[in-house]
Enzyme design. Structure first.
Site, short mmCIF file in Angstrom:
data_model
loop_
_atom_site.label_atom_id
_atom_site.label_comp_id
_atom_site.label_asym_id
_atom_site.label_seq_id
_atom_site.Cartn_x
_atom_site.Cartn_y
_atom_site.Cartn_z
N SER A 133 0.75 -1.08 0.08
CA SER A 133 -0.08 -0.02 0.01
C SER A 133 1.02 1.22 -0.12
O SER A 133 2.04 1.13 0.31
CB SER A 133 -0.79 -0.04 1.28
OG SER A 133 -1.52 1.33 1.38
N TYR A 146 -3.17 -0.16 10.38
CA TYR A 146 -3.16 -0.69 9.07
C TYR A 146 -1.57 -0.55 8.47
O TYR A 146 -1.00 -1.00 7.84
CB TYR A 146 -4.42 -0.24 8.40
CG TYR A 146 -4.14 -0.58 6.87
CD1 TYR A 146 -4.80 -1.79 6.49
CD2 TYR A 146 -3.83 0.43 6.04
CE1 TYR A 146 -4.83 -2.23 5.28
CE2 TYR A 146 -3.82 0.05 4.63
CZ TYR A 146 -4.23 -1.13 4.34
OH TYR A 146 -4.30 -1.52 2.99
#
Ligand code: NJP
Length: 236
Positions: A133, A146
């Protein structure tokens, strides 16, 4: 013909990647917990899209699913570690069970799949594709855990690439926001309200699937170590 395992194939980026790879003639092992969605995808694609119902946090289930696939179809050529989730919330006052789940799925789930699949991948001189990501490289508000899991993922990818470069290719795909059901895991209603339109206006999952295929089909003797792809707009 290459054998490809896709975790998190029941939705979003995983399902789009399965469609693109199947159209190119690969044999697929589709892993996720939602058996109904995997069955529907397999029916849509065809007999070489094999349903492997599995929670990636359950090591015994991962082992059994992958061993069953290898026994029937031969070694794994590509493992796409795509299963993952993010609960958007602040660290202060955050929910401990959501923190644990993100670590369990995004980090331990990847390790479970790697631990089982690596011997097979090494036999086939194969390829690991990990879904990172932008959050593998920077942190954002309201997604501290996260971001931590995706930072861990890039460390795992980069370490693995160093260990046996002649026997394994390792790629990290690092997207910005993508329009999938991803954001709808968020249980905090204010956070969901704050972010849902931003994700809906993000990249399409097919764009990420194309990057995954590009990495898998890189010329022999080369490895695409990372692809960072982001919506061409201001960040939130
Ligand atoms: O999300 P979604 P995406 N065991 O919600 C599966 C990363 N990413 O496609 O088990 C096994 O549509 C779940 O299956 P099920 C993100 O971090 C995204 O966007 O049936 N599977 C489903 O198939 C993730 O790593 C964005 O519920 C489990 C899949 O995971 C990857 O892209 C941005 C599971 C999630 O599909 C795919 O996410 C970014 C378990 N325990 C990175 N738990 C973005 N969308 O904006 C979940 O930078 N799954």
């Amino acid at each position: 013909m290459k054998n490809i395992i896709i975790t998190g194939a029941s939705s979003g980026i995983g399902a789009s990647t399965a469609r693109l790879l199947y159209a190119k003639g690969y044999t697929l092992g589709l892993m996720a917990r939602s058996v109904d969605k995997l069955e529907a995808l397999s029916q849509e694609l065809g007999a070489n899209a094999i349903v492997l119902p599995c929670d990636v946090t359950d090591y015994a289930a991962v082992k059994s699913g992958l061993e069953q696939f290898i026994a029937a179809h031969g070694d794994i050529d590509v493992l796409i570690n795509n299963a993952g989730l993010g609960y958007f919330d602040s660290l202060v006052g955050g929910k401990i069970e959501e923190w644990h789940t993100m670590v369990d799925v995004n980090v331990k789930g990847v390790l479970n799949c790697l631990h089982v699949a690596l011997p097979s991948l090494i036999r086939s001189t194969g390829h690991v594709v990990n879904l990172g990501s932008l959050a593998s490289h920077q942190v954002f508000p309201n997604s501290g855990v996260y971001c931590a899991t995706k930072h861990a993922l890039i460390a795992i990818s980069n370490s693995l690439r160093l260990e046996i470069p002649d026997k394994l290719r390792v790629t990290t795909i690092s997207p910005g926001s993508v329009d999938t059901p991803f954001i709808h895991s968020t249980s905090n209603p204010q956070m969901l309200e704050q972010y849902k339109d931003y994700f809906a206006a993000g990249l399409r999952p097919e764009m990420i699937a194309e990057q995954i295929v590009h990495a898998i089909e890189a010329p022999a003797g080369s490895v695409i170590s990372e692809i960072i792809i982001r919506p061409n707009r201001a960040m939130k």
